[in-house]
Structure formats: C-alpha cells, structure tokens
Write an enzyme that holds these catalytic residues in place. Sequence first.
Site, PDB file in Angstrom:
ATOM      1  CG  LEU A  55      -2.230  -0.683   1.227  1.00 10.44           C
ATOM      2  CD1 LEU A  55      -2.885  -0.597   2.598  1.00 10.44           C
ATOM      3  CD2 LEU A  55      -3.149  -0.115   0.163  1.00 10.44           C
ATOM      4  CG  ASP A  56       1.062   3.948  -3.310  1.00  7.95           C
ATOM      5  OD1 ASP A  56       2.016   3.178  -3.506  1.00  7.95           O
ATOM      6  OD2 ASP A  56       0.306   4.352  -4.215  1.00  7.95           O
ATOM      7  N   PRO A  57       2.290   4.933   0.888  1.00  3.78           N
ATOM      8  CG  PRO A  57       4.467   5.714   1.235  1.00  3.78           C
ATOM      9  CD  PRO A  57       3.581   5.099   0.190  1.00  3.78           C
ATOM     10  CB  ALA A  59      -3.064   3.986   0.334  1.00  5.02           C
TER      11      ALA A  59
END
Length: 241
Positions: A55-57, A59
């Site tokens: 997961l992107d930071p 998100a």
Amino acid sequence: MDYNFYTGEVLLINKPYTWSSFQAVNKLKHAIKHHSSFLVDGVKVKPKIGHAGTLDPLATGLLIVCTGKKTKTINDLMGMEKEYTGTFLIGATTPCYDLEKEVDKTYPTKHITKEDILKTAIEFTGLQQQVPPVFSAVMINGKRAYELARAGEEVEMKSREIEIKEFEITDVILPTETNGLVEVKFRIVCSKGTYIRSIARDFGLALNSGAHLTKLCRTRIGNFELKDAVTPQEFSDRLNT
C-alpha cells in the site's frame, strides 16, 4: 490470543496514513522477534515475515502480513481481488497522480456533469490495459520505477492487463464559484496489479480534463476485510499484555 509465528500466522493489519508497508511490517517484526514460538528445540530462529501487497504511504487500510511457514501463501494472497474506497479530484493533476507531489496543471471542469461521471465509471469496468504510474514500485531493469523517476531518468512504463469488476460512484460534489474542482468519491473492486492512481488519471482524461487521487483505503482482499484488522500499535500492545 495464542500465536505461533514460526508455524505461521496470517495477520490483518490496518496500515496507518503516511506509513510505508515496510514500516508496518518492521513494527510487527520488532514486536514478535522475541516471541516463544521462534524458539525451536531451545534455539532462537530468525523470524520470517512479509506482506501480501504493497500500500502506498498515503493510502490506508488492509495489509495482510504473513509469518513463518505462512509466508509461502503470500503469492496466492496477492492474486486475490481487492476492494478500495477513496476520493479523486477532477480539474488538476500531479506528477505521481496523488498528493505526494504538488499540483502541476489545472484543467476545465465546467463541461462535466454528474451524469458524465456516472457514465464514465460504467465504461471503465471490465478487462483493459492500464499504464502504471512512473512513481510506482514496478521493477524496470532491476530497479524500482520510482527510484529512476526521482533520479530524473526517463522511464517508459509498459501497459498491463487489469480488470475493474465494480466501479461505484458514491458521491459527486460539483464545482462552486470559488473552487473549480469536482470531488468524486468511489468504491472499486479490481484485480491484482491495478493502480487506483492510474484510474484517477485515466478518468480525468476520459472527461477531457485531468484528475488525481486524494484519498484511498483498501477495505478488502479476497475474503479478508478491514473491519477485522488492527493497527501495528494495537497488535504490539495485544502481544505484550
């Protein structure tokens, strides 16, 4: 609750905003490294731990973390369908398609109606080719795409097949006199490898405008749901009580 991290556990973690997936896994690894289940015949065994899908930071949401022998199931877990909720803004773009970087261009939105947005969401469902963001973890010649992009190198991203199984628009906030942006809230069910940031980019283009992602939460992976997850800190606290 009794854990056996050596035999293996599948842990459901609610990744906090701004944390990287690596930071979340590292927090858990630090919490469990002295657990008794890593003592095999009285000898301490190095904990094995990994996650099933980054997961992107910026998100939040469900991160599946596997330990011990359950790490062998990571590829199967990564192949499961995902569900996300979030928000994107139509009328402005950023180089990374989300809020990690500042807005670089603005676009007209007065021509866009709610009906246009609902119709476009329907057109986005099904099998399709998607180009991942340049600022992503896709491997190119042994390096992450974002590493090359941040170094100022030209990065050519190849399209890949994805499937958007459901695309529900849950709310639309049209522009005001002081704000020319259209706010769109959504729920998406999609296949492995789908970049929601790229959906935001392509959605803006489809409406003869531009768009970027402003909020994202992963709510489900296969049959695993966010409602059953705990934060890294909550997990650590439970383990130490």
